[in-house]
Enzyme design. Sequence first.
Site, mmCIF file in Angstrom:
data_model
loop_
_atom_site.group_PDB
_atom_site.id
_atom_site.type_symbol
_atom_site.label_atom_id
_atom_site.label_comp_id
_atom_site.label_asym_id
_atom_site.label_seq_id
_atom_site.Cartn_x
_atom_site.Cartn_y
_atom_site.Cartn_z
ATOM 1 C CG ASN A 13 -1.674 0.898 1.259
ATOM 2 O OD1 ASN A 13 -1.262 2.379 1.065
ATOM 3 N ND2 ASN A 13 -2.990 1.114 1.675
ATOM 4 C CG ASP A 15 -3.146 4.663 0.620
ATOM 5 O OD1 ASP A 15 -3.057 4.590 -0.670
ATOM 6 O OD2 ASP A 15 -4.031 4.017 1.576
ATOM 7 C CG HIS A 16 0.707 6.203 4.673
ATOM 8 N ND1 HIS A 16 -0.046 7.487 4.941
ATOM 9 C CD2 HIS A 16 0.165 5.147 5.198
ATOM 10 C CE1 HIS A 16 -1.246 6.975 5.630
ATOM 11 N NE2 HIS A 16 -1.128 5.466 5.499
ATOM 12 N NE ARG A 24 7.833 21.199 3.609
ATOM 13 C CZ ARG A 24 9.190 21.365 3.524
ATOM 14 N NH1 ARG A 24 9.865 21.612 2.255
ATOM 15 N NH2 ARG A 24 9.840 21.772 4.684
ATOM 16 C CG HIS A 49 -8.213 4.293 1.128
ATOM 17 N ND1 HIS A 49 -8.520 4.327 2.444
ATOM 18 C CD2 HIS A 49 -9.403 4.608 0.494
ATOM 19 C CE1 HIS A 49 -9.663 4.683 2.661
ATOM 20 N NE2 HIS A 49 -10.355 4.680 1.611
ATOM 21 N NE ARG A 51 -9.449 8.438 4.464
ATOM 22 C CZ ARG A 51 -9.558 7.847 5.363
ATOM 23 N NH1 ARG A 51 -8.742 6.772 5.562
ATOM 24 N NH2 ARG A 51 -10.394 7.826 6.220
ATOM 25 N NE ARG A 55 -7.571 11.245 5.752
ATOM 26 C CZ ARG A 55 -8.224 10.888 6.797
ATOM 27 N NH1 ARG A 55 -7.478 10.075 7.186
ATOM 28 N NH2 ARG A 55 -9.353 11.039 6.814
ATOM 29 C CG HIS A 56 -3.625 8.869 1.787
ATOM 30 N ND1 HIS A 56 -4.356 8.254 0.801
ATOM 31 C CD2 HIS A 56 -3.912 8.425 2.863
ATOM 32 C CE1 HIS A 56 -5.335 7.533 1.362
ATOM 33 N NE2 HIS A 56 -4.906 7.494 2.895
ATOM 34 C CD GLU A 76 -7.352 -0.213 0.999
ATOM 35 O OE1 GLU A 76 -7.465 1.170 1.655
ATOM 36 O OE2 GLU A 76 -6.359 -1.126 1.260
ATOM 37 C CB THR A 106 -5.590 4.589 9.615
ATOM 38 O OG1 THR A 106 -5.660 3.778 8.602
ATOM 39 C CG2 THR A 106 -5.750 4.124 11.123
ATOM 40 C CB THR A 107 -9.414 2.084 7.242
ATOM 41 O OG1 THR A 107 -9.087 2.903 6.071
ATOM 42 C CG2 THR A 107 -10.899 1.348 7.048
ATOM 43 C CD GLU A 157 -7.189 -6.193 2.864
ATOM 44 O OE1 GLU A 157 -7.297 -5.990 1.710
ATOM 45 O OE2 GLU A 157 -6.514 -5.453 3.640
ATOM 46 C CG HIS A 200 -5.439 -1.368 8.928
ATOM 47 N ND1 HIS A 200 -5.162 -0.862 10.349
ATOM 48 C CD2 HIS A 200 -6.041 -0.648 8.317
ATOM 49 C CE1 HIS A 200 -5.215 0.575 10.292
ATOM 50 N NE2 HIS A 200 -5.740 0.622 8.978
ATOM 51 N N GLY A 222 0.997 -1.303 4.438
ATOM 52 C CA GLY A 222 1.505 -0.075 3.763
ATOM 53 C C GLY A 222 2.425 0.539 4.744
ATOM 54 C CG HIS A 223 1.938 3.888 8.772
ATOM 55 N ND1 HIS A 223 2.374 3.444 9.874
ATOM 56 C CD2 HIS A 223 1.687 4.887 8.507
ATOM 57 C CE1 HIS A 223 2.739 4.614 10.537
ATOM 58 N NE2 HIS A 223 2.547 5.508 9.618
HETATM 59 N N1 PXP Z 1 -5.852 -3.175 4.129
HETATM 60 C C1 PXP Z 1 -6.865 -2.174 4.171
HETATM 61 C C2 PXP Z 1 -8.156 -2.467 3.445
HETATM 62 C C3 PXP Z 1 -6.570 -0.921 4.509
HETATM 63 O O1 PXP Z 1 -7.489 0.250 4.514
HETATM 64 C C4 PXP Z 1 -5.089 -0.533 4.868
HETATM 65 C C5 PXP Z 1 -4.872 1.007 5.346
HETATM 66 O O2 PXP Z 1 -5.267 1.981 4.102
HETATM 67 C C6 PXP Z 1 -4.178 -1.402 4.694
HETATM 68 C C7 PXP Z 1 -4.863 -2.706 4.558
HETATM 69 C C8 PXP Z 1 -2.906 -1.110 5.090
HETATM 70 O O3 PXP Z 1 -2.698 -0.653 6.592
HETATM 71 P P1 PXP Z 1 -1.337 -0.429 6.899
HETATM 72 O O4 PXP Z 1 -1.323 1.045 6.275
HETATM 73 O O5 PXP Z 1 -1.510 -0.174 8.332
HETATM 74 O O6 PXP Z 1 -0.481 -1.435 6.580
#
Ligand code: PXP
Length: 250
Positions: A13, A15-16, A24, A49, A51, A55-56, A76, A106-107, A157, A200, A222-223
Amino acid sequence: MTASLGKLRLGVNIDHVATVRNARGGDTPDPLRAAILAEQAGADGITAHLREDRRHISDADIDALMEGLTVPLNFEMAATDEMQAIALRHKPHAVCIVPEKREERTTEGGLEVAREENKLAHFIAPLRAAGCRVSIFIAADKRQIEAAHRIGAEVIELHTGAYCDAHAEGRLKDRDRELKALGEMSAFAHSLGLEVHAGHGLTYETVKPVAAFPEVMELNIGHFLIGEAIFLGLSPAIAEMRRLMDEARA
Ligand code: PXP
């Protein structure tokens, strides 16, 4: 123990990467560049994702990912008309329906499928008809799994956040209870014919017990990986996650 059902896929993932870029407001770091590096480092798919508040990940990021990726995109999104139209325009390999609250960081939890069964069944039908694999992000809860099955989802999931939080906070009994539920509900969902994914909050410390569940076919992470990339670089951070997953599966 049930024999493993195949290679465990890793969805990265990104996103971050976009979160850092947006801090920035410019073009760097570029999520597509991270996604391509992730592919080269062994990711089997990329998750992003979009959103409601952007935001990202941005709309332009989704365009770029659809154009530039060679591995499948897991898109997502919340169950809104706007997101459905975007998904139908792009037709990504997979669409994962997640709950979304504007004020959350976060979700936070899984989707309430059981209470929204009719609405969600209608919502996912055109996505399935367009050829997207529809996945529903839910807690390890039998009611939700049965409802996801009834509405015609092909994939669930399971939300691993409660397990990971309990681990991080040293609540070991809670952690073990959450893990047990994840294992039992993976087997239950598989018995209904659903493909099981999980994700997650997963880290190097928490990934192995989840990766060891034979019914789990994909982890989305992801994170932690993007954070670890600051110290190790993205490719080594992903390679280490891949190694731990393979070790757990062996
Ligand atoms: N799976 C889903 C459905 C999510 O919403 C997220 C976070 O966007 C993740 C996995 C990944 O989570 P993390 O970024 O905490 O690893």
